[in-house]
Scaffold this motif. Structure first.
Motif, PDB file in Angstrom:
ATOM      1  N   VAL A 124       0.737  -1.212   0.003  1.00  0.00           N
ATOM      2  CA  VAL A 124       0.094  -0.091  -0.075  1.00  0.00           C
ATOM      3  C   VAL A 124       0.910   1.076  -0.144  1.00  0.00           C
ATOM      4  CG1 VAL A 124      -1.654   1.281   1.386  1.00  0.00           C
ATOM      5  CG2 VAL A 124      -1.844  -1.066   1.098  1.00  0.00           C
ATOM      6  N   PHE A 125       1.745   1.372   0.816  1.00  0.00           N
ATOM      7  CA  PHE A 125       2.545   2.518   1.001  1.00  0.00           C
ATOM      8  C   PHE A 125       3.570   2.759  -0.192  1.00  0.00           C
ATOM      9  CE2 PHE A 125       0.965   2.546   5.024  1.00  0.00           C
ATOM     10  CZ  PHE A 125       0.857   3.914   5.567  1.00  0.00           C
ATOM     11  N   HIS A 126       3.952   1.492  -0.833  1.00  0.00           N
ATOM     12  CA  HIS A 126       4.717   1.618  -2.032  1.00  0.00           C
ATOM     13  C   HIS A 126       4.043   2.556  -3.188  1.00  0.00           C
ATOM     14  CE1 HIS A 126       6.580   0.409  -5.789  1.00  0.00           C
ATOM     15  NE2 HIS A 126       7.702   0.125  -4.908  1.00  0.00           N
ATOM     16  N   ASN A 127       2.773   2.310  -3.261  1.00  0.00           N
ATOM     17  CA  ASN A 127       1.908   2.945  -4.494  1.00  0.00           C
ATOM     18  C   ASN A 127       1.720   4.205  -3.717  1.00  0.00           C
ATOM     19  OD1 ASN A 127       1.796   0.710  -5.847  1.00  0.00           O
ATOM     20  ND2 ASN A 127      -0.020   0.030  -5.175  1.00  0.00           N
ATOM     21  N   LEU A 128       1.414   4.441  -2.521  1.00  0.00           N
ATOM     22  CA  LEU A 128       1.425   5.872  -2.049  1.00  0.00           C
ATOM     23  C   LEU A 128       2.744   6.728  -2.319  1.00  0.00           C
ATOM     24  CD1 LEU A 128      -0.437   5.440   1.507  1.00  0.00           C
ATOM     25  CD2 LEU A 128      -1.480   6.413  -0.769  1.00  0.00           C
ATOM     26  N   GLY A 129       3.670   6.155  -2.008  1.00  0.00           N
ATOM     27  CA  GLY A 129       5.089   6.947  -2.194  1.00  0.00           C
ATOM     28  C   GLY A 129       5.096   7.446  -3.743  1.00  0.00           C
ATOM     29  N   GLN A 130       4.745   6.411  -4.632  1.00  0.00           N
ATOM     30  CA  GLN A 130       4.914   6.941  -5.941  1.00  0.00           C
ATOM     31  C   GLN A 130       3.753   7.807  -6.371  1.00  0.00           C
ATOM     32  OE1 GLN A 130       4.572   3.289  -8.428  1.00  0.00           O
ATOM     33  NE2 GLN A 130       6.716   2.874  -7.799  1.00  0.00           N
ATOM     34  N   VAL A 131       2.467   7.655  -5.958  1.00  0.00           N
ATOM     35  CA  VAL A 131       1.427   9.013  -5.905  1.00  0.00           C
ATOM     36  C   VAL A 131       2.100  10.180  -5.476  1.00  0.00           C
ATOM     37  CG1 VAL A 131      -0.689   9.549  -5.476  1.00  0.00           C
ATOM     38  CG2 VAL A 131      -0.420   7.314  -6.359  1.00  0.00           C
ATOM     39  N   ALA A 132       2.536  10.188  -4.143  1.00  0.00           N
ATOM     40  CA  ALA A 132       2.802  11.487  -3.652  1.00  0.00           C
ATOM     41  C   ALA A 132       4.139  12.184  -4.692  1.00  0.00           C
ATOM     42  CB  ALA A 132       3.563  11.154  -2.156  1.00  0.00           C
ATOM     43  N   LEU A 133       5.083  11.400  -4.794  1.00  0.00           N
ATOM     44  CA  LEU A 133       6.132  11.882  -5.717  1.00  0.00           C
ATOM     45  C   LEU A 133       5.524  12.320  -7.075  1.00  0.00           C
ATOM     46  CD1 LEU A 133       9.215  12.510  -6.310  1.00  0.00           C
ATOM     47  CD2 LEU A 133       9.127  10.168  -7.434  1.00  0.00           C
ATOM     48  N   ALA A 134       4.538  11.458  -7.778  1.00  0.00           N
ATOM     49  CA  ALA A 134       3.970  11.994  -8.905  1.00  0.00           C
ATOM     50  C   ALA A 134       3.224  13.500  -8.680  1.00  0.00           C
ATOM     51  CB  ALA A 134       3.170  11.147  -9.353  1.00  0.00           C
ATOM     52  N   MET A 135       2.519  13.584  -7.558  1.00  0.00           N
ATOM     53  CA  MET A 135       1.728  14.771  -7.216  1.00  0.00           C
ATOM     54  C   MET A 135       2.575  15.939  -7.136  1.00  0.00           C
ATOM     55  SD  MET A 135      -1.101  13.481  -4.656  1.00  0.00           S
ATOM     56  CE  MET A 135      -1.666  14.987  -4.337  1.00  0.00           C
ATOM     57  N   VAL A 136       4.133  15.525  -6.874  1.00  0.00           N
ATOM     58  CA  VAL A 136       4.859  16.704  -6.545  1.00  0.00           C
ATOM     59  C   VAL A 136       5.606  17.194  -7.860  1.00  0.00           C
ATOM     60  CG1 VAL A 136       7.091  17.313  -5.460  1.00  0.00           C
ATOM     61  CG2 VAL A 136       5.515  16.482  -4.163  1.00  0.00           C
ATOM     62  N   VAL A 137       5.725  16.039  -8.933  1.00  0.00           N
ATOM     63  CA  VAL A 137       6.624  16.374 -10.055  1.00  0.00           C
ATOM     64  C   VAL A 137       5.723  17.022 -10.997  1.00  0.00           C
ATOM     65  CG1 VAL A 137       7.734  15.345 -12.089  1.00  0.00           C
ATOM     66  CG2 VAL A 137       8.317  14.574  -9.569  1.00  0.00           C
ATOM     67  N   LEU A 138       4.384  16.466 -11.176  1.00  0.00           N
ATOM     68  CA  LEU A 138       3.380  17.059 -12.151  1.00  0.00           C
ATOM     69  C   LEU A 138       2.552  17.964 -11.495  1.00  0.00           C
ATOM     70  CD1 LEU A 138       2.139  13.546 -13.191  1.00  0.00           C
ATOM     71  CD2 LEU A 138       3.675  14.537 -14.113  1.00  0.00           C
ATOM     72  N   ASN A 139       2.773  18.286 -10.377  1.00  0.00           N
ATOM     73  CA  ASN A 139       2.151  19.648  -9.708  1.00  0.00           C
ATOM     74  C   ASN A 139       0.495  19.695  -9.770  1.00  0.00           C
ATOM     75  OD1 ASN A 139       2.022  21.973  -8.150  1.00  0.00           O
ATOM     76  ND2 ASN A 139       2.564  23.125  -9.969  1.00  0.00           N
ATOM     77  N   GLY A 140      -0.086  18.420  -9.538  1.00  0.00           N
ATOM     78  CA  GLY A 140      -1.526  18.400  -9.774  1.00  0.00           C
ATOM     79  C   GLY A 140      -1.895  17.083  -8.798  1.00  0.00           C
ATOM     80  N   PRO A 141      -3.461  17.095  -8.526  1.00  0.00           N
ATOM     81  CA  PRO A 141      -3.908  15.984  -7.769  1.00  0.00           C
ATOM     82  C   PRO A 141      -4.052  14.781  -8.602  1.00  0.00           C
ATOM     83  CG  PRO A 141      -5.477  17.730  -8.423  1.00  0.00           C
ATOM     84  CD  PRO A 141      -4.146  18.125  -8.970  1.00  0.00           C
TER      85      PRO A 141
END
Length: 225
Positions: A124-141
């Motif tokens: 679960v937290f592996h996917n959460l970590g990737q989503v959090a990084l994607a939100m920072v890089v892509l600057n979007g929810p």
């Protein structure tokens, strides 16, 4: 003396740890390569994988500790990133793997979860970590893909946890050669229990007194007036 010196025993133990980590890193790399041969699980949300390499990381977390699991996970991510992926994919994998390992270590330390539960937390937290990084890089929810990633993390965590549990039970049943701790001095039990001077089988009397037979004693009494 049959025992090993402290330096020799510690060197042998360190060599075994390095060999184990190298073997498990190679196994994680092979599993990652096999996983890339399968088509993506979901075409709707990218990033969903089986997580076969997480089996190795979970085994190392229980069998070798946090530090060895972290080294295996880091080296695996770097090697797979340089060989098969690009720097961005390696960065996403590193973010997910780091958060996953931290949460698995906390879940294991709490003693409230079985290896399957620890694996679910890692997935679960592996996917959460990737989503959090994607939100920072892509600057979007990216909240729309979050429920699917959470369900995928639970499913893959159960699968990898069951496999890791079976391997851990097999390793626990094997006879393990235990060695001294890194900071524990060695003691040669054979030298302690075995006396330095062996005692003779037949002990000689301390005072060599002359032996007098019964006949000689009777004659001596007859000679006395």
């Amino acid at each position: 003396m049959n025992g090993k010196s402290p330096a020799g025993a510690r060197g042998s133990s360190a060599a075994k740890r390095v060999s184990l980590m190298a073997m498990m890193t190679a196994l994680a790399f092979v599993l990652s390569w096999i996983e890339r041969m399968f088509p993506p699980i979901s075409g709707v949300v990218p990033g969903i994988k089986l997580g076969l390499a997480n089996v190795v990381v979970l085994i190392m977390l229980y069998y070798g500790g946090f530090s060895q699991a972290a080294i295996v996970s880091l080296v695996r991510v770097l090697v797979v990133g340089f060989v098969f992926a690009n720097p961005w994919a390696m960065l996403y994998s590193l973010a997910g793997g780091t958060l996953s390992l931290l949460m698995m270590a906390l879940a294991k330390r709490s003693r409230l979860f079985s290896p399957v539960g620890v694996s679910i937390a890692g997935g679960v937290f592996h996917n959460l970590g990737q989503v959090a990084l994607a939100m920072v890089v892509l600057n979007g929810p990216l909240w729309a893909s979050l429920p699917i990633l959470l369900v995928a993390g639970v499913v893959t965590g159960v699968a990898t946890g069951i496999v890791a549990t079976g391997v851990l039970r097999y390793l626990k049943a094997l006879p393990v050669e235990t060695g001294p701790a890194p900071n524990e001095p060695l003691t040669n039990e054979s030298s302690i229990n075995e006396p330095s001077i062996k005692e003779p089988l037949i002990k000689e009397p301390l005072i060599n007194a002359p032996s007098i037979s019964r006949e000689e004693g009777r004659h001596d009494k007859e000679d006395v007036p």
